[in-house]
Each structure stands twice: as C-alpha cells, then as structure tokens.
Scaffold this motif. Structure first.
Motif, mmCIF file in Angstrom:
data_model
loop_
_atom_site.group_PDB
_atom_site.id
_atom_site.type_symbol
_atom_site.label_atom_id
_atom_site.label_comp_id
_atom_site.label_asym_id
_atom_site.label_seq_id
_atom_site.Cartn_x
_atom_site.Cartn_y
_atom_site.Cartn_z
ATOM 1 N N LEU A 213 0.835 -1.205 0.000
ATOM 2 C CA LEU A 213 0.000 0.000 0.000
ATOM 3 C C LEU A 213 0.866 1.250 0.000
ATOM 4 O O LEU A 213 1.897 1.298 0.662
ATOM 5 N N LEU A 214 0.445 2.247 -0.751
ATOM 6 C CA LEU A 214 1.057 3.564 -0.675
ATOM 7 C C LEU A 214 0.156 4.435 0.187
ATOM 8 O O LEU A 214 -1.047 4.546 -0.081
ATOM 9 N N ILE A 215 0.737 5.025 1.211
ATOM 10 C CA ILE A 215 -0.020 5.846 2.154
ATOM 11 C C ILE A 215 0.379 7.308 1.969
ATOM 12 O O ILE A 215 1.522 7.675 2.291
ATOM 13 N N PRO A 216 -0.514 8.156 1.438
ATOM 14 C CA PRO A 216 -0.180 9.584 1.331
ATOM 15 C C PRO A 216 0.150 10.149 2.714
ATOM 16 O O PRO A 216 -0.572 9.906 3.681
ATOM 17 N N LYS B 215 0.452 6.889 11.145
ATOM 18 C CA LYS B 215 0.802 6.738 12.561
ATOM 19 C C LYS B 215 0.786 5.276 13.024
ATOM 20 O O LYS B 215 1.152 4.982 14.167
ATOM 21 N N LEU B 216 0.358 4.378 12.129
ATOM 22 C CA LEU B 216 0.338 2.962 12.493
ATOM 23 C C LEU B 216 1.755 2.403 12.481
ATOM 24 O O LEU B 216 2.578 2.776 11.652
ATOM 25 N N ASP B 217 2.034 1.489 13.397
ATOM 26 C CA ASP B 217 3.370 0.920 13.541
ATOM 27 C C ASP B 217 3.440 -0.506 13.004
ATOM 28 O O ASP B 217 2.411 -1.163 12.796
ATOM 29 N N ILE B 218 4.659 -0.999 12.808
ATOM 30 C CA ILE B 218 4.882 -2.392 12.422
ATOM 31 C C ILE B 218 4.269 -3.312 13.472
ATOM 32 O O ILE B 218 4.342 -3.049 14.675
ATOM 33 N N HIS B 219 3.631 -4.380 12.994
ATOM 34 C CA HIS B 219 2.944 -5.395 13.791
ATOM 35 C C HIS B 219 1.583 -4.937 14.314
ATOM 36 O O HIS B 219 0.911 -5.686 15.027
ATOM 37 N N HIS B 220 1.177 -3.718 13.929
ATOM 38 C CA HIS B 220 -0.197 -3.313 14.246
ATOM 39 C C HIS B 220 -1.141 -4.164 13.414
ATOM 40 O O HIS B 220 -0.886 -4.447 12.241
#
Length: 257
Positions: free
Chosen positions: A162-165, A177-182
């Motif tokens: 996914l590309l997140i603007p 603001k989401l982190d890895i493993h969320h």
C-alpha cells in the motif's frame, strides 16, 4: 533465497515467447515482480530483449538487484522457479514485431549461472485497468478507503503493498501513525473490466510487516500480511492473480495465449 543450479541450460529455459517475471530486490523482504515476455535472445552476447512491463513506466522503483525468472516443470512434474541475475542495458519504444506492430522493450544483459529462486513474498500483482481492486481498512471504529486514504500498489495471496499519502488536504494521514505489527481488518473488492459487480469480496485481518517512510516525498510504503484468510477466499484471489498474469502476457505479446 537463491540456490545455484548448474545443470539448467539457458537456451532451453529462456527462449523467445517465454513468459517471465522481472524481479527487483529478490532477496529483500519486499521483492517487486513484474510480468513480461521474451522477444529475442542473443546467447553469445548474453542478452535478452523483453517487453517493457507497465509498472516500470508508472513507478520509478529503486532497486539493488534484478533477476529475470520463469517457472519450469521438472521430469517428476514438480514446478520450480529459476532465474538469472541481470541488468538493463538499453530500451526502445519502436521494437517491431513480425506482425508489424511497434512495442516498447528493454534490453537485458544476463549473468550465468541459472539459479533456483524463491520470491519470499510470492508473486505481487500490480493492478491494471483490466484487473483492479478497491479496499477499505477498518481500524477500530475508523474506516479508511482506497484512492482517498491509501493506494493499492500490488496484491498477492499473502498480502498487499500500500502507498499511504503522508498528508491529505494538508493534514497528516492517520494511517501514517500505524506501527509495524499493528493489526487491523481489511475488506477487498476484486474488480474486472466490463464486469459490473466485484468478482470476489475478501474480508481478512492483517498484520503490518513493513513500513518505508522514505518511499518517496508524497507517500510512505506499507507492506501488510493477511492473517485468518479463509481458504476459499485464498483460492479466489489466486485465480484472480493468475487470470491477470495471462491477460498481461496477452497484452505484451499481442497474441492470444
């Protein structure tokens, strides 16, 4: 992961009209795989001429290594993906086929030996006009929608890129603001051109496996892995990806496969 395979003969594997995948960063956590087809082979110069994949036009992809790969069938009927390390040495937008049609091609210099390859993330399908998808992410009580809050870059049977603007209307995108493993939920609608309804609707949970905040100035990259994906939906997704690959090879070759 790559294993050197000395017994394979290049001329028997990589011949004109062979469907191939051009794989960038094969040994990384997020390899990029793009469908193509071989048009010409020069064994003496160790060069291939292949159809230029659409994704190389749409994306300026950064990579450290490139491989050209294909799937072969062994005598015991086991399928195996093998490849060659390669580098691009030229391109043309006016390569003429026997039919008289001009197409865009890339010239590749390859380097033996043939290796057995294992694309860790599996084949990732870049979306096209004929095979596309929409999705919504459900994070707690908040929903995010593709094209508005994120862009689907590619999809595989194991996950999505996914590309997140970074910003939406000058405000920070909450997805950044989401982190890895969320973990969160996603609903995916697989779409085909000239078909009114989605060919499949897939609901799954996912785990964020990778975040690249330096993907480009406007977007960060997020790699997600499906969890709790029902087998029947995995089969539907696998069929969708297979049909999209066949469609792409038809487009590249200009013939019916």
């Amino acid at each position: 992961m790559v294993n050197i395979t000395m017994e394979f003969q290049i001329e028997k594997i990589f011949s004109p009209s062979t469907g191939v995948d051009l794989v960038l960063n094969l040994n990384s956590l997020h390899p990029v795989s793009m469908s193509s087809i071989i048009y010409d082979v020069d064994l003496n110069a160790q060069k291939f001429i292949i159809a230029k994949p659409l994704q190389t036009v749409k994306d300026k992809i950064k990579y450290k290594e490139m491989h050209i790969t294909t799937i072969i069938r062994q005598k015991n009927d086991i399928k195996q993906r093998v490849g060659l390390k390669c580098i691009p040495t030229g391109s043309s937008s006016k390569y003429r086929l026997a039919s008289g049609k001009n197409i865009s091609v890339i010239v590749l210099k390859y380097f033996p030996p043939v290796i057995e390859t294992n694309i860790r993330s599996g084949y990732r399908l870049p979306l096209s006009k004929n095979f596309s998808a929409k999705a919504e992410i459900i994070n707690g009580k908040t929903k995010f929608y593709s094209s508005k809050d994120f862009i689907i870059r590619d999809i595989s049977i194991t996950g999505m890129g996914l590309l997140i603007p970074k910003k939406i209307k000058k405000k920070v995108n909450p997805l950044t603001k989401l982190d890895i493993h969320h973990q969160a939920k996603i609903k995916i609608y697989l779409l085909r051109k000239n078909v009114d309804k989605p060919v499949s609707e897939i609901a799954a949970e996912f785990d964020i496996k990778r975040i690249n905040t330096n993907f480009n100035e406007l977007n960060l990259f997020m790699g997600i892995q499906f969890i709790k994906l029902p087998t029947v939906k995995e089969d539907e997704l696998n069929k969708f990806i297979h049909l999209a690959q066949v469609d792409e090879l038809k487009r590249l070759s200009g013939v019916s496969l």
